[in-house]
Design a protein around this motif. Structure first.
Motif, short mmCIF file in Angstrom:
data_model
loop_
_atom_site.label_atom_id
_atom_site.label_comp_id
_atom_site.label_asym_id
_atom_site.label_seq_id
_atom_site.Cartn_x
_atom_site.Cartn_y
_atom_site.Cartn_z
N GLN A 1 1.18 -9.59 1.40
CA GLN A 1 1.41 -8.16 1.41
C GLN A 1 0.33 -7.43 2.19
N ASP A 2 -0.92 -7.84 2.01
CA ASP A 2 -2.01 -7.25 2.78
C ASP A 2 -1.82 -7.49 4.27
N ALA A 3 -1.41 -8.73 4.61
CA ALA A 3 -1.18 -9.05 6.02
C ALA A 3 -0.04 -8.22 6.60
N LEU A 4 1.02 -8.03 5.79
CA LEU A 4 2.15 -7.25 6.27
C LEU A 4 1.79 -5.78 6.48
N TYR A 5 0.98 -5.25 5.58
CA TYR A 5 0.55 -3.85 5.75
C TYR A 5 -0.26 -3.68 7.03
N LYS A 6 -1.12 -4.65 7.32
CA LYS A 6 -1.88 -4.57 8.57
C LYS A 6 -0.94 -4.66 9.77
N LEU A 7 0.03 -5.55 9.64
CA LEU A 7 1.01 -5.72 10.72
C LEU A 7 1.84 -4.45 10.91
N MET A 8 2.13 -3.74 9.82
CA MET A 8 3.01 -2.58 9.88
C MET A 8 2.34 -1.32 10.40
N GLN A 9 1.05 -1.35 10.61
CA GLN A 9 0.37 -0.17 11.15
C GLN A 9 0.92 0.12 12.54
N ASN A 10 1.29 1.38 12.76
CA ASN A 10 1.88 1.81 14.03
C ASN A 10 3.17 1.03 14.34
N ARG A 11 3.83 0.60 13.28
CA ARG A 11 5.07 -0.15 13.43
C ARG A 11 6.08 0.40 12.42
N THR A 12 7.35 0.39 12.78
CA THR A 12 8.39 0.88 11.88
C THR A 12 8.89 -0.28 11.02
N SER A 13 8.92 -0.06 9.70
CA SER A 13 9.36 -1.12 8.79
C SER A 13 10.39 -0.56 7.82
N LEU A 14 11.49 -1.26 7.71
CA LEU A 14 12.54 -0.91 6.75
C LEU A 14 12.56 -2.02 5.71
N ILE A 15 12.31 -1.66 4.44
CA ILE A 15 12.12 -2.66 3.38
C ILE A 15 13.14 -2.44 2.28
N ILE A 16 13.71 -3.54 1.82
CA ILE A 16 14.49 -3.53 0.58
C ILE A 16 13.65 -4.26 -0.45
N ALA A 17 13.39 -3.63 -1.58
CA ALA A 17 12.53 -4.27 -2.58
C ALA A 17 12.92 -3.82 -3.97
N HIS A 18 12.57 -4.69 -4.93
CA HIS A 18 12.76 -4.35 -6.34
C HIS A 18 11.44 -4.32 -7.08
N ARG A 19 10.36 -4.68 -6.40
CA ARG A 19 9.04 -4.68 -7.03
C ARG A 19 8.27 -3.44 -6.64
N LEU A 20 7.66 -2.85 -7.62
CA LEU A 20 6.89 -1.64 -7.38
C LEU A 20 5.75 -1.89 -6.41
N SER A 21 5.12 -3.08 -6.49
CA SER A 21 3.99 -3.40 -5.62
C SER A 21 4.40 -3.42 -4.15
N THR A 22 5.67 -3.67 -3.89
CA THR A 22 6.14 -3.76 -2.52
C THR A 22 6.38 -2.39 -1.90
N ILE A 23 6.79 -1.41 -2.74
CA ILE A 23 7.25 -0.13 -2.18
C ILE A 23 6.39 1.07 -2.51
N GLN A 24 5.43 0.92 -3.40
CA GLN A 24 4.72 2.13 -3.85
C GLN A 24 3.88 2.76 -2.75
N ASN A 25 3.52 1.98 -1.73
CA ASN A 25 2.74 2.54 -0.62
C ASN A 25 3.62 2.92 0.58
N ALA A 26 4.95 2.90 0.41
CA ALA A 26 5.85 3.26 1.51
C ALA A 26 5.69 4.74 1.86
N ASP A 27 5.84 5.08 3.13
CA ASP A 27 5.76 6.48 3.56
C ASP A 27 6.97 7.27 3.11
N LEU A 28 8.10 6.57 2.99
CA LEU A 28 9.33 7.27 2.62
C LEU A 28 10.23 6.29 1.86
#
Length: 609
Positions: free
Chosen positions: A546-573
């Motif tokens: 998850q940490d690696a993905l967040y670094k990867l997602m900087q300045n990148r558009t990411s569309l996520i489907i998730a059921h875990r709060l840890s995966t989506i709580q830091n989403a911009d939208l």
């Protein structure tokens, strides 16, 4: 007949094989016929049945060029008259050896050319079928049994190639052989041959009746086989579930029933196929018996000018007439089976992909602004999944899709790469309708990590570099490190050259998912589509990835489907989907404050850690 000519297209360039096949087959037929034509002269030589007067009379007679037997008799008579029977016998034996040798040489080359044509046809046909299947839209596979597709590409195509190539034998080799034999028979006795030709059509009529129903039976057999293969694939794919639920005996029983159904249909079809051969042989023996009685009576009563050796030669040649006739009946039964399989293959080839590039589609080199859904509606048949969706996904933002199961999250994500297309509405990338963009350039902007950890039975290296076959080892290692996979790969048996097994079975669920993440990372796409990307990871690996993905997602558009709060709580939208519509949107904090569906989902621990 139309289906047959379409199948024949896959034998192109057929003249490359047909011309040498015709040439070698004609030579084979010529020398094979010569062997039979030498029978009467051989008998005359052995039994010295021709008198000096008969030999002298034959020498004066003018021979017809097509009367092969008479011409050879004149040669043997010459040897008998000038060198004696021993030398004549030696000459006949040498000619027979040479003739048999040449006939078999040309028979071999004829068969080899035919086999080359079979392989060539199979290559073209299987390539065309597989290429078309790979070009089809995902929706097609949702409505088809995988076993049926596999059966068409493997078993049916194999049957079709014999149908196409056997036609050369049906339309050329056997008929020409039959004609040459009949000409030879006419040269011996016109009366006997006319009599025999009166009863040959009866044999053909009876055999035609036998093979008439073969095509319908063959179609049913191919369909049943496809169903059995489909069930086998399901059983092997779900073997863990089968074992877990003690369903081994149930699965065995179901497969046995499918196997019995296929066996019964095949048995009926083969019985009918095999009936043609003994029937034609029995009819052939009856015809020979009739000729022996009719012709023998003529010889015994002096009504025929045939000698005993000529009559024996005639019987021997006439018995050979049934071989090409029998081969024709077998070939026609095989063609009926092949055309049934060919219809199934052509039906698969004829399926048009519903998603393809427009004639003047654009190629986009990069992603610059946003993805926008405008009044998008989608339904599977009559089941509405998305209704009037209007959302915007800005560049560089992490956007999460949440909601109850069946709310349309995965469908909405599948619309972006054009795996499926909306019934109404439009999807824009940088203001361009994605239907005006080439599918290839659109998907080049996307990276995928599915909920299912789908790997191929190949090495770890090739699985990571799947979307970028020219990737260097350094790029593969860098992607593996981002996905927190490098360490376990080094500890594997052969490092990056370790085989993952069928569907990655040699790896744990977490390891498979990390390889899928590395595969998505290696192309460095500007847009990431993550469908529950961390669902298969243990807590420690999930945090690292998850940490690696967040670094990867900087300045990148990411569309996520998730059921875990840890995966989506830091989403911009966050977009909350329910009953085919977007019912809420905002950040985690904003949605929690609304005390709506999103809050209720969390309270029900749908997203619990």
């Amino acid at each position: 007949m139309r289906d047959y000519f379409r199948l024949l297209y896959f034998a192109k360039p057929i003249e490359k094989f047909a011309i040498p096949y015709v040439f070698t087959t004609l030579l084979y037929i010529l020398f094979n016929t010569l062997n039979l034509a030498l029978l009467a002269p051989l008998l005359d030589t052995l039994f010295n049945s021709r008198t000096s007067q008969a030999i002298a009379t034959t020498a004066v007679e003018k021979k017809s060029w097509w009367d092969i037997m008479a011409n050879f008799r004149s040669v043997t008579d010459y040897y008998i008259h000038n060198y004696g029977p021993q030398k004549a016998l030696q000459f006949v034996c040498l000619v027979i050896i040479a003739s048999v040798f040449l006939s078999n040489i040309f028979r071999y080359y004829s068969a080899r050319i035919m086999e080359d044509l079979r392989v060539h046809t199979l290559l073209n046909l299987r390539k065309t079928v597989f290429n078309n299947v790979m070009n089809l839209h995902l929706g097609y596979f949702n409505n088809q049994r995988k076993g049926d597709i596999i059966s068409k590409i493997s078993s049916d195509v194999q049957v079709v190639q014999f149908t196409v190539t056997n036609t050369l034998q049906v339309v050329f080799k056997e008929p020409v052989t039959l004609i040459v034999y009949i000409v030879l028979l006419f040269s011996i006795s016109i009366k006997l041959t006319l009599f025999s030709l009166l009863i040959i059509p009866l044999s053909g009529l009876i055999i035609a009746k036998i093979v008439k129903r073969l095509r319908a039976q063959a179609t049913k057999a191919h369909e049943t086989f496809a169903y059995m293969i489909g069930y086998l694939d399901e059983a092997l794919s779900g073997i863990k579930i089968v074992k877990a639920f003690n369903a081994t005996e149930y699965v065995k029983g179901r497969f046995h029933q499918e196997n019995v159904n296929y066996s019964n249909i095949t048995r009926k079809m083969v019985r009918r196929q095999q009936l043609a051969s003994p029937v034609s042989e029995f009819l052939g023996v009856m015809m020979v018996a009739g000729i022996v009685y009719f012709g023998g009576s003529m010889v015994l009563t002096g009504q025929s000018s045939l000698t005993s050796s000529e009559f024996i030669a005639y019987i021997a040649i006439f018995s050979q007439v049934m071989r090409p006739a029998k081969a024709l009946s077998d070939a026609f039964s095989g063609i009926h089976t092949g055309l049934a399989a060919g219809k199934r293959v052509l039906d698969l080839i004829d399926v048009e992909p519903e998603i393809s590039n427009k004639p003047n589609a654009l190629s986009i080199p990069s992603f610059e602004k946003a993805i926008m859904f405008k009044d998008v509606t989608f339904a599977y048949g009559e089941k509405l999944v998305l209704k009037n969706i209007n959302i915007e996904i800005p560049k560089g933002k992490i956007v999460a899709l949440v909601g109850p199961s069946g709310g349309g999250k995965s469908t909405l994500m599948d619309l972006v790469p054009r795996f499926i297309e909306p019934q109404t509405g439009q999807i824009f990338i940088d203001g361009i309708d994605i239907q005006d963009i080439t599918v290839e350039s659109l998907r080049n902007q996307l990276g995928f990590v599915n909920q299912e950890s789908i790997l191929f039975n190949d090495t770890i290296y090739n699985n990571i570099a799947f979307g970028k076959p020219d990737a260097s080892m350094e790029e593969v290692i860098a992607a593996a490190k981002i996905a927190n996979a490098h360490e376990f790969i080094l500890n594997s048996e052969n490092g990056y050259e370790t085989s993952v097994g069928d569907r990655g079975i040699r790896l744990s669920g977490g390891q498979r998912q990390r390889l899928c993440i590395a595969r998505a990372v290696i192309g460095n796409p500007p847009i990431m589509l993550l469908d529950e990307a961390t669902s298969a990871l243990d807590t420690e690996s999930e945090k690292l990835v998850q940490d690696a993905l967040y670094k990867l997602m900087q300045n990148r558009t990411s569309l996520i489907i998730a059921h875990r709060l840890s995966t989506i709580q830091n989403a911009d939208l966050i977009f909350v989907l329910d009953k085919s519509m977007v019912v809420e949107q905002g950040t985690h904090a904003q949605l929690m404050a609304k005390n709506g569906l999103y809050r209720r989902l969390i309270d029900m621990q749908t997203f619990e850690e």
